[in-house]
Design a protein around this motif. Structure first.
Motif, PDB file in Angstrom:
ATOM      1  N   UNK B   7       0.965  -1.163  -0.016  1.00 27.81           N
ATOM      2  CA  UNK B   7      -0.017  -0.009  -0.101  1.00 27.81           C
ATOM      3  C   UNK B   7       0.925   1.281   0.109  1.00 27.81           C
ATOM      4  N   UNK B  10       1.660   2.378  -3.320  1.00 24.47           N
ATOM      5  CA  UNK B  10       0.508   2.828  -4.123  1.00 24.47           C
ATOM      6  C   UNK B  10       0.517   4.327  -3.598  1.00 24.47           C
ATOM      7  N   UNK B  14       1.236   7.613  -5.999  1.00 29.02           N
ATOM      8  CA  UNK B  14       0.227   8.483  -6.130  1.00 29.02           C
ATOM      9  C   UNK B  14       0.869  10.295  -6.054  1.00 29.02           C
ATOM     10  N   UNK B  45      -4.453  15.101 -21.169  1.00 26.46           N
ATOM     11  CA  UNK B  45      -3.980  14.625 -19.723  1.00 26.46           C
ATOM     12  C   UNK B  45      -5.167  15.254 -18.586  1.00 26.46           C
ATOM     13  N   UNK B  47      -8.345  15.758 -19.140  1.00 33.76           N
ATOM     14  CA  UNK B  47      -9.231  14.951 -19.577  1.00 33.76           C
ATOM     15  C   UNK B  47      -9.205  13.553 -18.895  1.00 33.76           C
ATOM     16  N   UNK B  48      -8.054  13.070 -19.200  1.00 34.55           N
ATOM     17  CA  UNK B  48      -7.709  11.981 -18.528  1.00 34.55           C
ATOM     18  C   UNK B  48      -7.808  11.913 -17.085  1.00 34.55           C
ATOM     19  N   UNK B  49      -7.103  12.843 -16.426  1.00 35.53           N
ATOM     20  CA  UNK B  49      -7.240  13.014 -14.700  1.00 35.53           C
ATOM     21  C   UNK B  49      -8.711  13.340 -14.448  1.00 35.53           C
ATOM     22  N   UNK B  51     -11.294  11.997 -15.793  1.00 36.32           N
ATOM     23  CA  UNK B  51     -11.980  10.802 -15.795  1.00 36.32           C
ATOM     24  C   UNK B  51     -11.604   9.759 -14.606  1.00 36.32           C
ATOM     25  N   UNK B  52     -10.223  10.043 -14.037  1.00 30.87           N
ATOM     26  CA  UNK B  52      -9.688   9.411 -12.794  1.00 30.87           C
ATOM     27  C   UNK B  52     -10.691   9.569 -11.613  1.00 30.87           C
ATOM     28  N   UNK B  54     -13.733  10.719 -11.759  1.00 26.86           N
ATOM     29  CA  UNK B  54     -15.179  10.115 -11.940  1.00 26.86           C
ATOM     30  C   UNK B  54     -14.933   8.778 -11.294  1.00 26.86           C
ATOM     31  N   UNK B  55     -13.671   7.951 -12.008  1.00 21.72           N
ATOM     32  CA  UNK B  55     -13.861   6.658 -11.594  1.00 21.72           C
ATOM     33  C   UNK B  55     -13.442   6.616  -9.993  1.00 21.72           C
ATOM     34  N   UNK B  58     -16.690   7.080  -8.195  1.00 23.76           N
ATOM     35  CA  UNK B  58     -17.659   5.660  -8.276  1.00 23.76           C
ATOM     36  C   UNK B  58     -17.163   4.614  -7.445  1.00 23.76           C
TER      37      UNK B  58
END
Lengths: 90, 90
Positions: B7, B10, B14, B45, B47-49, B51-52, B54-55, B58
């Motif tokens: 962990x 990770x 991050x 980038x 837009x990708x971030x 999406x991250x 939103x993910x 969720x």
């Protein structure tokens, strides 16, 4: 939103934040210049992506592994070309 | 390697891939120039971030949410300053 859609967002995000570095690499190779790109950012980001690869390997997550291996390769090329072109400018 | 260490990787990854954008923002604000930074990379980038985020929302993952919200803010500032300074150069 069912779990399939949620997973889609994860893959979409991983692909976007990976492929996003391709235009930077192409721009650097075309202009033969990357002075405005921060060397510290590149080195820190490459170390971070390397850690994601170790983390992805440890938890056996193929998406994390694949996305970050490609990101690592793209960013290493950007770093190498930045150093190469900054040497030629002097 | 026990799960605590895993962990740790990770979180370390991050934090690094988030804070890595701070030197780029500082360099851009100092030099008042970001011509060599690819606009397409920044937009993809971001837009990708997004999406991250939103993910992460969720799947209720606080680390993914926190890391990507900070990355989003840093990259939006880099994008805004790149556009602002490129306008002043003309």
């Amino acid at each position: 939103m069912n779990s399939l859609n949620i997973e889609f967002f994860g893959y979409f995000a991983a692909i976007l934040t990976t492929v996003a570095f391709l235009p930077q690499l192409i721009k650097t190779l075309k202009t033969k210049k990357a002075e405005d790109v921060s060397l510290v950012t590149l080195i820190m980001f490459i170390c971070g992506v390397g850690s994601w690869i170790i983390y992805g390997y440890k938890i056996s997550s193929l998406p994390i592994l694949m996305a970050n291996i490609i990101t690592l390769i793209l960013n290493l090329f950007i770093l190498i070309s930045k150093i190469y072109y900054s040497r030629n400018i002097r």
